[in-house]
Design an enzyme around this catalytic site. Structure first.
Site, PDB file in Angstrom:
ATOM      1  N   SER A 157       0.860  -1.183   0.000  1.00 38.52           N
ATOM      2  CA  SER A 157       0.000   0.000   0.000  1.00 38.52           C
ATOM      3  C   SER A 157       0.900   1.238   0.000  1.00 38.52           C
ATOM      4  O   SER A 157       2.119   1.139   0.214  1.00 38.52           O
ATOM      5  CB  SER A 157      -0.862  -0.001   1.260  1.00 38.52           C
ATOM      6  OG  SER A 157       0.001   0.057   2.393  1.00 38.52           O
ATOM      7  N   GLY A 159     -10.801  -4.805   6.695  1.00 35.11           N
ATOM      8  CA  GLY A 159     -10.868  -5.122   8.112  1.00 35.11           C
ATOM      9  C   GLY A 159     -11.727  -6.369   8.307  1.00 35.11           C
ATOM     10  O   GLY A 159     -12.063  -7.067   7.343  1.00 35.11           O
ATOM     11  N   GLY A 204     -10.916  -6.833   0.626  1.00 36.62           N
ATOM     12  CA  GLY A 204     -11.495  -7.057   1.950  1.00 36.62           C
ATOM     13  C   GLY A 204     -11.668  -8.532   2.268  1.00 36.62           C
ATOM     14  O   GLY A 204     -12.645  -8.937   2.900  1.00 36.62           O
ATOM     15  N   ASP A 230      -1.121  -1.627  -4.209  1.00 35.58           N
ATOM     16  CA  ASP A 230      -2.517  -1.741  -3.770  1.00 35.58           C
ATOM     17  C   ASP A 230      -3.058  -0.353  -3.402  1.00 35.58           C
ATOM     18  O   ASP A 230      -2.406   0.404  -2.689  1.00 35.58           O
ATOM     19  CB  ASP A 230      -2.521  -2.663  -2.533  1.00 35.58           C
ATOM     20  CG  ASP A 230      -3.906  -3.001  -2.053  1.00 35.58           C
ATOM     21  OD1 ASP A 230      -4.816  -3.144  -2.888  1.00 35.58           O
ATOM     22  OD2 ASP A 230      -4.072  -3.157  -0.818  1.00 35.58           O
ATOM     23  N   GLU A 269     -11.047   0.448  -9.929  1.00 34.58           N
ATOM     24  CA  GLU A 269     -12.027   0.165  -8.859  1.00 34.58           C
ATOM     25  C   GLU A 269     -13.287   1.015  -9.032  1.00 34.58           C
ATOM     26  O   GLU A 269     -13.218   2.212  -9.264  1.00 34.58           O
ATOM     27  CB  GLU A 269     -11.386   0.442  -7.488  1.00 34.58           C
ATOM     28  CG  GLU A 269     -12.326   0.162  -6.322  1.00 34.58           C
ATOM     29  CD  GLU A 269     -11.614   0.177  -4.971  1.00 34.58           C
ATOM     30  OE1 GLU A 269     -10.429  -0.198  -4.903  1.00 34.58           O
ATOM     31  OE2 GLU A 269     -12.268   0.569  -3.993  1.00 34.58           O
TER      32      GLU A 269
HETATM   33  O1  G3H Z   1      -6.505  -3.954  -0.481  1.00 34.47           O
HETATM   34  C1  G3H Z   1      -6.366  -4.757   0.459  1.00 34.47           C
HETATM   35  C2  G3H Z   1      -7.470  -5.513   0.938  1.00 34.47           C
HETATM   36  O2  G3H Z   1      -8.606  -5.362   0.240  1.00 34.47           O
HETATM   37  C3  G3H Z   1      -7.388  -6.305   2.159  1.00 34.47           C
HETATM   38  O3  G3H Z   1      -8.579  -6.303   2.906  1.00 34.47           O
HETATM   39  O4  G3H Z   1      -7.671  -6.146   5.192  1.00 34.47           O
HETATM   40  O5  G3H Z   1      -9.981  -6.939   4.791  1.00 34.47           O
HETATM   41  O6  G3H Z   1      -8.060  -8.364   4.164  1.00 34.47           O
HETATM   42  P1  G3H Z   1      -8.588  -6.977   4.348  1.00 34.47           P
HETATM   43 ZN    ZN Z   2      -8.560  -3.242  -0.708  1.00 33.41          ZN
END
Ligand code: G3H
Ligand code: ZN
Length: 291
Positions: free
Chosen positions: A49, A182, A209, A83, A135
Protein backbone atom coordinates in the site's frame (compact mmCIF):
# COMPACT_ATOMS: atom_id res chain seq x y z
CA UNK A 1 10.90 -16.23 -8.81
CA UNK A 2 9.59 -12.84 -9.75
CA UNK A 3 7.00 -12.91 -12.52
CA UNK A 4 4.58 -10.60 -14.27
CA UNK A 5 1.11 -10.69 -12.70
CA UNK A 6 -0.45 -11.51 -16.09
CA UNK A 7 1.12 -14.99 -16.03
CA UNK A 8 -0.44 -15.72 -12.63
CA UNK A 9 -3.88 -14.41 -13.52
CA UNK A 10 -3.98 -16.17 -16.88
CA UNK A 11 -3.40 -19.55 -15.22
CA UNK A 12 -5.88 -18.85 -12.40
CA UNK A 13 -8.56 -17.88 -14.90
CA UNK A 14 -7.91 -20.92 -17.06
CA UNK A 15 -8.00 -23.33 -14.13
CA UNK A 16 -10.70 -21.75 -11.94
CA UNK A 17 -8.81 -20.79 -8.81
CA UNK A 18 -7.84 -17.53 -7.10
CA UNK A 19 -4.46 -16.07 -6.27
CA UNK A 20 -3.96 -14.46 -2.89
CA UNK A 21 -2.75 -10.86 -3.00
CA UNK A 22 -1.12 -10.43 0.39
CA UNK A 23 -0.44 -7.00 1.89
CA UNK A 24 3.04 -6.92 3.40
CA UNK A 25 4.22 -4.43 6.01
CA UNK A 26 7.80 -5.48 6.75
CA UNK A 27 10.54 -8.01 5.99
CA UNK A 28 8.94 -10.63 8.24
CA UNK A 29 5.67 -10.54 6.31
CA UNK A 30 7.49 -10.81 2.96
CA UNK A 31 9.36 -13.86 4.27
CA UNK A 32 6.16 -15.37 5.68
CA UNK A 33 4.36 -15.09 2.32
CA UNK A 34 7.35 -16.44 0.38
CA UNK A 35 7.80 -19.39 2.75
CA UNK A 36 4.08 -20.20 2.52
CA UNK A 37 4.25 -20.11 -1.28
CA UNK A 38 7.18 -22.56 -1.20
CA UNK A 39 5.49 -24.82 1.36
CA UNK A 40 2.23 -25.08 -0.56
CA UNK A 41 3.77 -24.80 -4.06
CA UNK A 42 1.57 -21.82 -4.79
CA UNK A 43 1.79 -18.65 -6.85
CA UNK A 44 1.31 -15.42 -4.86
CA UNK A 45 0.91 -11.70 -5.32
CA UNK A 46 2.80 -9.55 -2.84
CA UNK A 47 1.14 -6.16 -2.67
CA UNK A 48 2.13 -2.94 -0.99
CA UNK A 49 0.00 0.00 0.00
CA UNK A 50 1.07 3.63 -0.13
CA UNK A 51 1.42 3.55 3.67
CA UNK A 52 3.73 0.51 3.44
CA UNK A 53 5.81 2.47 0.93
CA UNK A 54 5.95 5.44 3.32
CA UNK A 55 7.07 3.07 6.10
CA UNK A 56 9.73 1.05 4.25
CA UNK A 57 10.62 3.19 1.24
CA UNK A 58 9.85 2.21 -2.35
CA UNK A 59 13.36 1.05 -3.25
CA UNK A 60 13.84 -1.10 -0.13
CA UNK A 61 10.41 -2.73 -0.66
CA UNK A 62 11.06 -3.40 -4.33
CA UNK A 63 14.48 -4.87 -3.64
CA UNK A 64 13.34 -6.94 -0.66
CA UNK A 65 10.40 -8.44 -2.54
CA UNK A 66 12.37 -9.20 -5.69
CA UNK A 67 15.34 -10.63 -3.77
CA UNK A 68 13.12 -12.80 -1.58
CA UNK A 69 11.13 -13.89 -4.66
CA UNK A 70 14.32 -14.89 -6.45
CA UNK A 71 16.19 -16.45 -3.53
CA UNK A 72 13.57 -17.81 -1.13
CA UNK A 73 10.66 -18.52 -3.47
CA UNK A 74 13.06 -19.93 -6.06
CA UNK A 75 10.62 -22.29 -7.74
CA UNK A 76 7.31 -20.54 -7.16
CA UNK A 77 6.06 -17.43 -8.98
CA UNK A 78 5.54 -14.16 -7.12
CA UNK A 79 4.29 -10.89 -8.61
CA UNK A 80 4.64 -7.40 -7.14
CA UNK A 81 1.59 -5.09 -7.12
CA UNK A 82 0.71 -1.62 -5.80
CA UNK A 83 -2.52 -1.74 -3.77
CA UNK A 84 -4.92 1.24 -3.57
CA UNK A 85 -2.67 3.74 -5.34
CA UNK A 86 -4.28 7.15 -5.07
CA UNK A 87 -1.43 9.42 -5.87
CA UNK A 88 -0.36 9.78 -9.48
CA UNK A 89 3.34 10.26 -8.64
CA UNK A 90 3.40 7.15 -6.43
CA UNK A 91 1.86 5.07 -9.20
CA UNK A 92 4.43 6.18 -11.76
CA UNK A 93 7.27 5.59 -9.33
CA UNK A 94 6.04 2.01 -8.82
CA UNK A 95 5.79 1.50 -12.58
CA UNK A 96 9.36 2.74 -12.97
CA UNK A 97 10.57 0.67 -10.01
CA UNK A 98 9.52 -2.56 -11.76
CA UNK A 99 6.07 -3.41 -10.38
CA UNK A 100 4.16 -5.52 -12.92
CA UNK A 101 0.78 -4.23 -11.75
CA UNK A 102 -0.66 -1.08 -10.15
CA UNK A 103 -4.06 -0.32 -8.65
CA UNK A 104 -5.48 3.13 -9.29
CA UNK A 105 -8.16 3.64 -6.69
CA UNK A 106 -10.17 6.67 -7.72
CA UNK A 107 -13.41 5.05 -6.61
CA UNK A 108 -14.28 7.94 -4.31
CA UNK A 109 -14.51 10.29 -7.28
CA UNK A 110 -17.60 10.68 -9.48
CA UNK A 111 -17.62 7.92 -12.13
CA UNK A 112 -16.55 10.15 -15.05
CA UNK A 113 -13.56 11.48 -13.08
CA UNK A 114 -12.65 7.95 -11.95
CA UNK A 115 -12.76 6.85 -15.60
CA UNK A 116 -10.62 9.78 -16.79
CA UNK A 117 -7.95 9.31 -14.15
CA UNK A 118 -7.86 5.53 -14.63
CA UNK A 119 -7.56 5.99 -18.40
CA UNK A 120 -4.51 8.20 -17.92
CA UNK A 121 -2.85 5.58 -15.69
CA UNK A 122 -3.68 2.81 -18.19
CA UNK A 123 -2.05 4.78 -21.00
CA UNK A 124 1.24 5.23 -19.15
CA UNK A 125 1.25 1.77 -17.56
CA UNK A 126 0.44 -0.14 -20.74
CA UNK A 127 3.24 1.66 -22.57
CA UNK A 128 5.55 -0.04 -20.06
CA UNK A 129 3.71 -3.39 -20.17
CA UNK A 130 2.38 -2.90 -16.64
CA UNK A 131 -1.11 -4.08 -15.74
CA UNK A 132 -3.67 -1.77 -14.15
CA UNK A 133 -6.40 -2.58 -11.64
CA UNK A 134 -9.35 -0.19 -11.52
CA UNK A 135 -12.03 0.17 -8.86
CA UNK A 136 -15.71 1.04 -8.99
CA UNK A 137 -17.87 1.60 -5.92
CA UNK A 138 -15.48 2.34 -3.07
CA UNK A 139 -14.67 -0.59 -0.77
CA UNK A 140 -15.25 0.73 2.74
CA UNK A 141 -13.60 -0.04 6.07
CA UNK A 142 -10.12 0.28 7.48
CA UNK A 143 -7.41 -2.36 7.32
CA UNK A 144 -6.78 -2.46 11.04
CA UNK A 145 -10.39 -2.37 12.22
CA UNK A 146 -11.41 -5.75 13.60
CA UNK A 147 -14.13 -4.87 16.04
CA UNK A 148 -16.89 -2.74 14.64
CA UNK A 149 -19.98 -3.58 12.68
CA UNK A 150 -20.09 -1.22 9.72
CA UNK A 151 -23.18 0.95 9.48
CA UNK A 152 -23.49 0.46 5.76
CA UNK A 153 -21.53 -1.45 3.12
CA UNK A 154 -22.37 0.26 -0.19
CA UNK A 155 -22.42 -1.78 -3.40
CA UNK A 156 -21.15 -0.97 -6.89
CA UNK A 157 -23.70 -0.45 -9.66
CA UNK A 158 -23.58 -3.07 -12.42
CA UNK A 159 -23.93 -0.59 -15.29
CA UNK A 160 -21.12 1.53 -13.84
CA UNK A 161 -18.79 -1.47 -13.63
CA UNK A 162 -19.53 -2.41 -17.25
CA UNK A 163 -19.11 1.18 -18.49
CA UNK A 164 -15.87 1.61 -16.49
CA UNK A 165 -14.25 -1.54 -17.84
CA UNK A 166 -15.19 -0.78 -21.46
CA UNK A 167 -13.92 2.78 -21.29
CA UNK A 168 -10.73 2.31 -19.26
CA UNK A 169 -9.54 -1.06 -20.60
CA UNK A 170 -8.18 -2.00 -17.16
CA UNK A 171 -6.61 -5.45 -16.83
CA UNK A 172 -8.26 -6.37 -13.52
CA UNK A 173 -11.34 -4.93 -11.87
CA UNK A 174 -12.27 -4.42 -8.22
CA UNK A 175 -15.81 -3.49 -7.27
CA UNK A 176 -17.74 -3.24 -4.01
CA UNK A 177 -19.81 -6.43 -3.72
CA UNK A 178 -20.41 -6.57 0.03
CA UNK A 179 -16.99 -7.12 1.59
CA UNK A 180 -15.10 -4.44 3.52
CA UNK A 181 -11.54 -3.76 4.64
CA UNK A 182 -10.87 -5.12 8.11
CA UNK A 183 -12.90 -7.80 9.86
CA UNK A 184 -16.58 -6.94 10.38
CA UNK A 185 -19.53 -9.04 11.52
CA UNK A 186 -21.75 -7.74 8.71
CA UNK A 187 -19.33 -8.38 5.81
CA UNK A 188 -20.90 -10.39 3.06
CA UNK A 189 -20.65 -11.24 -0.61
CA UNK A 190 -23.69 -10.30 -2.68
CA UNK A 191 -23.54 -13.22 -5.09
CA UNK A 192 -26.29 -11.93 -7.35
CA UNK A 193 -24.15 -8.83 -8.05
CA UNK A 194 -20.94 -10.85 -8.49
CA UNK A 195 -22.72 -13.19 -10.90
CA UNK A 196 -24.22 -10.29 -12.87
CA UNK A 197 -20.77 -8.66 -13.15
CA UNK A 198 -19.11 -11.91 -14.21
CA UNK A 199 -21.82 -12.52 -16.84
CA UNK A 200 -21.08 -9.18 -18.52
CA UNK A 201 -17.45 -8.44 -17.68
CA UNK A 202 -14.68 -10.83 -18.68
CA UNK A 203 -11.93 -8.77 -17.01
CA UNK A 204 -10.44 -10.76 -14.08
CA UNK A 205 -12.25 -9.82 -10.86
CA UNK A 206 -10.40 -8.85 -7.66
CA UNK A 207 -12.14 -9.39 -4.31
CA UNK A 208 -10.99 -6.78 -1.79
CA UNK A 209 -11.50 -7.06 1.95
CA UNK A 210 -10.83 -10.81 2.04
CA UNK A 211 -10.15 -10.94 5.81
CA UNK A 212 -13.26 -11.72 7.82
CA UNK A 213 -15.19 -13.38 5.00
CA UNK A 214 -16.40 -16.92 5.73
CA UNK A 215 -14.45 -19.70 3.99
CA UNK A 216 -17.61 -21.08 2.38
CA UNK A 217 -18.35 -17.69 0.80
CA UNK A 218 -14.78 -17.37 -0.44
CA UNK A 219 -15.05 -20.81 -2.09
CA UNK A 220 -18.35 -19.88 -3.73
CA UNK A 221 -16.90 -16.57 -4.97
CA UNK A 222 -14.03 -18.44 -6.62
CA UNK A 223 -16.55 -20.74 -8.32
CA UNK A 224 -18.31 -17.61 -9.60
CA UNK A 225 -15.06 -16.46 -11.20
CA UNK A 226 -13.07 -14.36 -8.68
CA UNK A 227 -9.39 -14.64 -9.65
CA UNK A 228 -7.58 -12.50 -7.06
CA UNK A 229 -8.39 -12.22 -3.34
CA UNK A 230 -6.83 -9.45 -1.24
CA UNK A 231 -5.80 -10.30 2.30
CA UNK A 232 -4.41 -7.61 4.59
CA UNK A 233 -5.88 -7.46 8.09
CA UNK A 234 -5.47 -11.19 8.82
CA UNK A 235 -1.70 -10.83 8.33
CA UNK A 236 -1.44 -7.71 10.49
CA UNK A 237 -3.37 -9.44 13.25
CA UNK A 238 -1.23 -12.60 13.05
CA UNK A 239 1.94 -10.51 13.24
CA UNK A 240 0.83 -8.31 16.13
CA UNK A 241 -0.78 -11.02 18.26
CA UNK A 242 2.31 -13.21 17.93
CA UNK A 243 4.76 -10.42 18.64
CA UNK A 244 2.83 -9.25 21.72
CA UNK A 245 2.64 -12.78 23.06
CA UNK A 246 6.36 -13.45 22.53
CA UNK A 247 7.37 -10.10 24.04
CA UNK A 248 5.24 -10.68 27.13
CA UNK A 249 6.87 -14.08 27.64
CA UNK A 250 10.42 -12.87 26.92
CA UNK A 251 10.80 -9.57 28.71
CA UNK A 252 14.57 -10.05 29.16
CA UNK A 253 15.25 -10.89 25.49
CA UNK A 254 18.02 -8.82 23.89
CA UNK A 255 18.10 -10.27 20.37
CA UNK A 256 15.32 -8.83 18.14
CA UNK A 257 15.47 -11.90 15.92
CA UNK A 258 14.25 -14.11 18.74
CA UNK A 259 11.20 -11.87 19.11
CA UNK A 260 10.49 -11.55 15.39
CA UNK A 261 11.14 -15.08 14.12
CA UNK A 262 7.80 -16.42 15.44
CA UNK A 263 5.97 -13.68 13.49
CA UNK A 264 7.32 -15.13 10.23
CA UNK A 265 5.96 -18.53 11.18
CA UNK A 266 2.60 -17.00 12.15
CA UNK A 267 2.23 -15.27 8.79
CA UNK A 268 3.39 -18.38 6.95
CA UNK A 269 0.64 -20.36 8.69
CA UNK A 270 -2.15 -17.90 7.83
CA UNK A 271 -1.00 -17.50 4.22
CA UNK A 272 -0.61 -21.26 3.69
CA UNK A 273 -4.21 -21.71 4.85
CA UNK A 274 -5.43 -19.06 2.41
CA UNK A 275 -3.50 -20.63 -0.47
CA UNK A 276 -5.20 -23.98 0.20
CA UNK A 277 -8.62 -22.30 0.51
CA UNK A 278 -8.14 -20.30 -2.71
CA UNK A 279 -7.09 -23.41 -4.67
CA UNK A 280 -3.73 -21.87 -5.62
CA UNK A 281 -1.78 -24.46 -3.59
CA UNK A 282 -0.03 -26.88 -5.94
CA UNK A 283 -0.44 -24.50 -8.91
CA UNK A 284 3.05 -23.02 -9.00
CA UNK A 285 3.91 -24.73 -12.29
CA UNK A 286 1.85 -22.55 -14.60
CA UNK A 287 3.92 -19.34 -14.79
CA UNK A 288 6.88 -18.06 -16.76
CA UNK A 289 9.87 -16.18 -15.38
CA UNK A 290 9.70 -12.43 -15.93
CA UNK A 291 12.14 -11.15 -18.51
O1 G3H B 1 -6.51 -3.95 -0.48
C1 G3H B 1 -6.37 -4.76 0.46
C2 G3H B 1 -7.47 -5.51 0.94
O2 G3H B 1 -8.61 -5.36 0.24
C3 G3H B 1 -7.39 -6.30 2.16
O3 G3H B 1 -8.58 -6.30 2.91
O4 G3H B 1 -7.67 -6.15 5.19
O5 G3H B 1 -9.98 -6.94 4.79
O6 G3H B 1 -8.06 -8.36 4.16
P1 G3H B 1 -8.59 -6.98 4.35
ZN1 ZN C 1 -8.56 -3.24 -0.71
Amino acid sequence: MLVHIKDLVKDAKKNGYAIGAFNITNLESVLGVAQAAVKTNSPAIIQVSESAIRYMGLKPITHIVSTVAKNVATNVPIALHLDHGTNFDNIFECINAGFSSVHIDASNLPLDENINLTKQVVKVAHAKHVWVQGEVGAIVGSHDDITSKLKKIPLAKLDEVINFVIQTKVDTIAAAIGTAHGVHANENIVFSLLKAIKDKVKTPFVLHGGSGVLDAKIKKAIKEGVNIINIGTDLKVAFCRTLIEVCLKSREETDPRNLLKPTIAAIKKVVSGKMKLFGSAGRAGGSKIET
